[in-house]
Design a protein around this motif. Sequence first.
Motif, PDB file in Angstrom:
ATOM      1  N   ILE A  76       0.845  -1.194   0.000  1.00 10.76           N
ATOM      2  CA  ILE A  76       0.000   0.000   0.000  1.00 10.76           C
ATOM      3  C   ILE A  76       0.878   1.240   0.000  1.00 10.76           C
ATOM      4  O   ILE A  76       1.789   1.369   0.823  1.00 10.76           O
ATOM      5  N   VAL A  77       0.565   2.165  -0.920  1.00 13.55           N
ATOM      6  CA  VAL A  77       1.325   3.418  -1.000  1.00 13.55           C
ATOM      7  C   VAL A  77       0.473   4.630  -0.634  1.00 13.55           C
ATOM      8  O   VAL A  77       1.007   5.722  -0.431  1.00 13.55           O
ATOM      9  N   GLY A  78      -0.841   4.451  -0.567  1.00 15.98           N
ATOM     10  CA  GLY A  78      -1.708   5.578  -0.242  1.00 15.98           C
ATOM     11  C   GLY A  78      -3.126   5.132   0.039  1.00 15.98           C
ATOM     12  O   GLY A  78      -3.448   3.947  -0.004  1.00 15.98           O
ATOM     13  N   MET A  79      -3.953   6.129   0.339  1.00 17.55           N
ATOM     14  CA  MET A  79      -5.345   5.867   0.682  1.00 17.55           C
ATOM     15  C   MET A  79      -6.215   6.999   0.144  1.00 17.55           C
ATOM     16  O   MET A  79      -5.821   8.170   0.196  1.00 17.55           O
ATOM     17  N   PHE A  80      -7.383   6.642  -0.366  1.00 21.10           N
ATOM     18  CA  PHE A  80      -8.358   7.603  -0.876  1.00 21.10           C
ATOM     19  C   PHE A  80      -9.700   7.315  -0.213  1.00 21.10           C
ATOM     20  O   PHE A  80     -10.112   6.164  -0.123  1.00 21.10           O
ATOM     21  N   ARG A  81     -10.358   8.369   0.245  1.00 19.85           N
ATOM     22  CA  ARG A  81     -11.681   8.245   0.871  1.00 19.85           C
ATOM     23  C   ARG A  81     -12.672   9.002   0.003  1.00 19.85           C
ATOM     24  O   ARG A  81     -12.487  10.188  -0.272  1.00 19.85           O
ATOM     25  N   ILE A  82     -13.715   8.304  -0.424  1.00 15.41           N
ATOM     26  CA  ILE A  82     -14.747   8.922  -1.253  1.00 15.41           C
ATOM     27  C   ILE A  82     -16.048   8.956  -0.463  1.00 15.41           C
ATOM     28  O   ILE A  82     -16.566   7.917  -0.051  1.00 15.41           O
ATOM     29  N   ARG A  83     -16.559  10.174  -0.270  1.00 20.23           N
ATOM     30  CA  ARG A  83     -17.852  10.358   0.380  1.00 20.23           C
ATOM     31  C   ARG A  83     -18.917  10.366  -0.718  1.00 20.23           C
ATOM     32  O   ARG A  83     -18.786  11.081  -1.702  1.00 20.23           O
ATOM     33  N   HIS A  84     -19.952   9.564  -0.537  1.00 18.65           N
ATOM     34  CA  HIS A  84     -20.922   9.307  -1.599  1.00 18.65           C
ATOM     35  C   HIS A  84     -21.815  10.500  -1.907  1.00 18.65           C
ATOM     36  O   HIS A  84     -22.287  10.645  -3.032  1.00 18.65           O
ATOM     37  N   PHE A  85     -22.111  11.314  -0.911  1.00 18.11           N
ATOM     38  CA  PHE A  85     -22.898  12.530  -1.115  1.00 18.11           C
ATOM     39  C   PHE A  85     -22.593  13.496   0.005  1.00 18.11           C
ATOM     40  O   PHE A  85     -21.778  13.199   0.881  1.00 18.11           O
ATOM     41  N   PHE A  86     -23.242  14.640  -0.037  1.00 17.14           N
ATOM     42  CA  PHE A  86     -22.927  15.726   0.890  1.00 17.14           C
ATOM     43  C   PHE A  86     -23.922  15.900   2.012  1.00 17.14           C
ATOM     44  O   PHE A  86     -25.098  15.620   1.854  1.00 17.14           O
TER      45      PHE A  86
END
Length: 168
Positions: A76-86
């Motif tokens: 693992i070199v990184g991490m991304f977090r995606i929020r589905h809506f606001f």
Amino acid sequence: MLYLKKVNEQDAQEEYVYITNLPADENGFTNRYYGISEEDFMQKALPEMIHFSNGVGLPEGFVPETDFFLWEDNHIVGMFRIRHFFNDFLREGAGHIGYGIKKEYRGKGYASRGLAQALEEARRLVKEDEIYMSVNRDNPASLRVQEKNGAYIHHMDDKEYYTRIKIK
């Protein structure tokens, strides 16, 4: 080979090592699991991360979010977090996508390539036409990453740039 992989039980050991070494807050990317014990990660944090991606068990004020780890081959070199809506807080702050790259991999294009992959995931998860993001003004490298992926500065304050990327 560089690829994003959704948080999962099969890679729990590698995910644990990454999460517990990622600072609690670095350049605005927060990690509520920093320093957690391995037992707590396996029994509480990992199931929570998986449930949150399905909108299950969210604390008040939270929205569904999916954590993806950026892998190069078998590490693992990184991490991304995606929020589905606001919700209102996210609309005025952190936005849809947050990310962090391990220090030893910074400046080598991982964030740019990882964000490109995260945007592909976001096209499936996010209902809005644009991805909202923010970046600390003292982090020009991250602003360049976003701009390389089509972002424009929507507005700014004395602390952050607020960017947008059209996805639809």
